[in-house]
Each structure stands twice: as structure tokens, then as C-alpha cells.
Design a protein around this motif. Structure first.
Motif, short mmCIF file in Angstrom:
data_model
loop_
_atom_site.label_atom_id
_atom_site.label_comp_id
_atom_site.label_asym_id
_atom_site.label_seq_id
_atom_site.Cartn_x
_atom_site.Cartn_y
_atom_site.Cartn_z
N PRO A 182 -34.69 62.67 11.25
CA PRO A 182 -34.78 62.90 12.69
C PRO A 182 -35.09 61.62 13.46
N ARG A 183 -35.56 60.60 12.75
CA ARG A 183 -35.95 59.35 13.40
C ARG A 183 -35.06 58.23 12.86
N GLN A 184 -34.08 57.85 13.65
CA GLN A 184 -33.14 56.84 13.19
C GLN A 184 -33.27 55.57 14.02
N GLU A 185 -34.52 55.10 14.14
CA GLU A 185 -34.79 53.86 14.88
C GLU A 185 -34.36 52.66 14.04
N PRO A 186 -33.71 51.70 14.65
CA PRO A 186 -33.19 50.56 13.88
C PRO A 186 -34.25 49.79 13.08
N ILE A 187 -35.47 49.72 13.56
CA ILE A 187 -36.49 48.94 12.86
C ILE A 187 -37.11 49.70 11.69
N HIS A 188 -37.06 51.02 11.70
CA HIS A 188 -37.74 51.82 10.68
C HIS A 188 -36.82 52.80 9.96
N PHE A 189 -35.54 52.48 9.83
CA PHE A 189 -34.59 53.44 9.30
C PHE A 189 -33.58 52.76 8.38
N THR A 190 -33.31 53.41 7.24
CA THR A 190 -32.33 52.91 6.28
C THR A 190 -31.48 54.08 5.78
N ILE A 191 -30.19 53.87 5.69
CA ILE A 191 -29.29 54.84 5.06
C ILE A 191 -29.05 54.37 3.63
#
Length: 129
Positions: free
Chosen positions: A59-68
Motif C-alpha cells: 500500500p506504500r509505494q514511496e520511492p525512498i522506501h519501496f522495492t519491487i
């Protein structure tokens, strides 16, 4: 092995309780969306020193804290059974991290702990902080 979600959740939870896994989880605030080919996404969260693994997209796809994290079912099973390490899977083009620099390292550490446990090996040291 059971469902992909249950197998990943169990392996990551067990890995997070190892000394090396605790280092990966504690003090970090990160979200991962694990995408296994042909499966629903799996949300992996590190927050407040705790690990949570839930079905569905992050639910949180912030660029600084998110990895796919992307792989197929065979690759995940190979890692979780100790047949191939996460780094070997990346080198073979079977495991992909879509992230900022170093962002995928935390989940990779837990996957490595799961791999080491499956092989019956003591987790390798990750060195001082």
C-alpha cells in the motif's frame, strides 16, 4: 511445500529471527512488493523492528522506501530450499530488484538467511555497521 505466500511468509519470519535477519529488520522502515510470476503480489514490510508479510500489493509505494522484487515460482523455491542463493539468482537473471540504490539489500539478506537455513549452514557474517 505449501502455497507460495505461506512458504515465503514462513521462511522470511524464520529468517528474521536469526542474528543476521534481526540486523536486516531492526531499525529499518521499508516496503517490498514481491511479484512471483503468475501469482498475486505479496507485501513485505519492515517497520518498527518488526516484519510483516501480507497478501496483496504494497500500500506504500514511496520511492525512498519501496522495492519491487520479481522472480518466478521455481526461483523462489530454489532459494528457499537452498539450491541457489539470492545473489546467484540475480547473476542468472532469475531475481530482479526494482529499487533505488541499496534498497533491496534488506530483503536479500532475509532471503540469504532462508537459503542458509535450508542448506543447514550457519548464516555468513555481514560485518559491523
Amino acid at each position: 511445500m505449501g502455497s507460495v505466500f505461506e512458504d515465503l511468509r514462513a521462511a522470511l519470519e524464520e529468517a528474521s529471527r536469526t542474528p543476521r535477519g534481526k540486523v536486516a529488520v531492526e531499525g529499518h522502515d521499508e516496503d517490498f512488493q514481491v511479484e512471483i510470476e503468475g501469482q498475486e503480489p505479496i507485501h513485505v514490510e519492515f517497520a518498527g523492528g518488526k516484519l510483516a508479510v501480507r497478501p496483496g500489493p504494497s500500500p506504500r509505494q514511496e520511492p525512498i522506501h519501496f522495492t519491487i522484487v520479481q522472480m518466478n515460482k521455481e526461483t523462489l523455491r530454489s532459494i528457499l530450499t537452498g539450491s541457489v542463493s539470492p545473489v546467484e539468482a540475480m547473476e542468472q537473471g532469475r531475481l530482479f530488484l526494482r529499487t533505488r540504490l541499496y534498497g533491496g539489500a534488506l530483503l536479500t539478506i532475509l532471503l540469504r538467511c532462508a537459503y542458509d537455513r535450508a542448506r543447514g549452514a550457519a548464516p555468513a557474517s555481514i560485518g559491523p555497521h
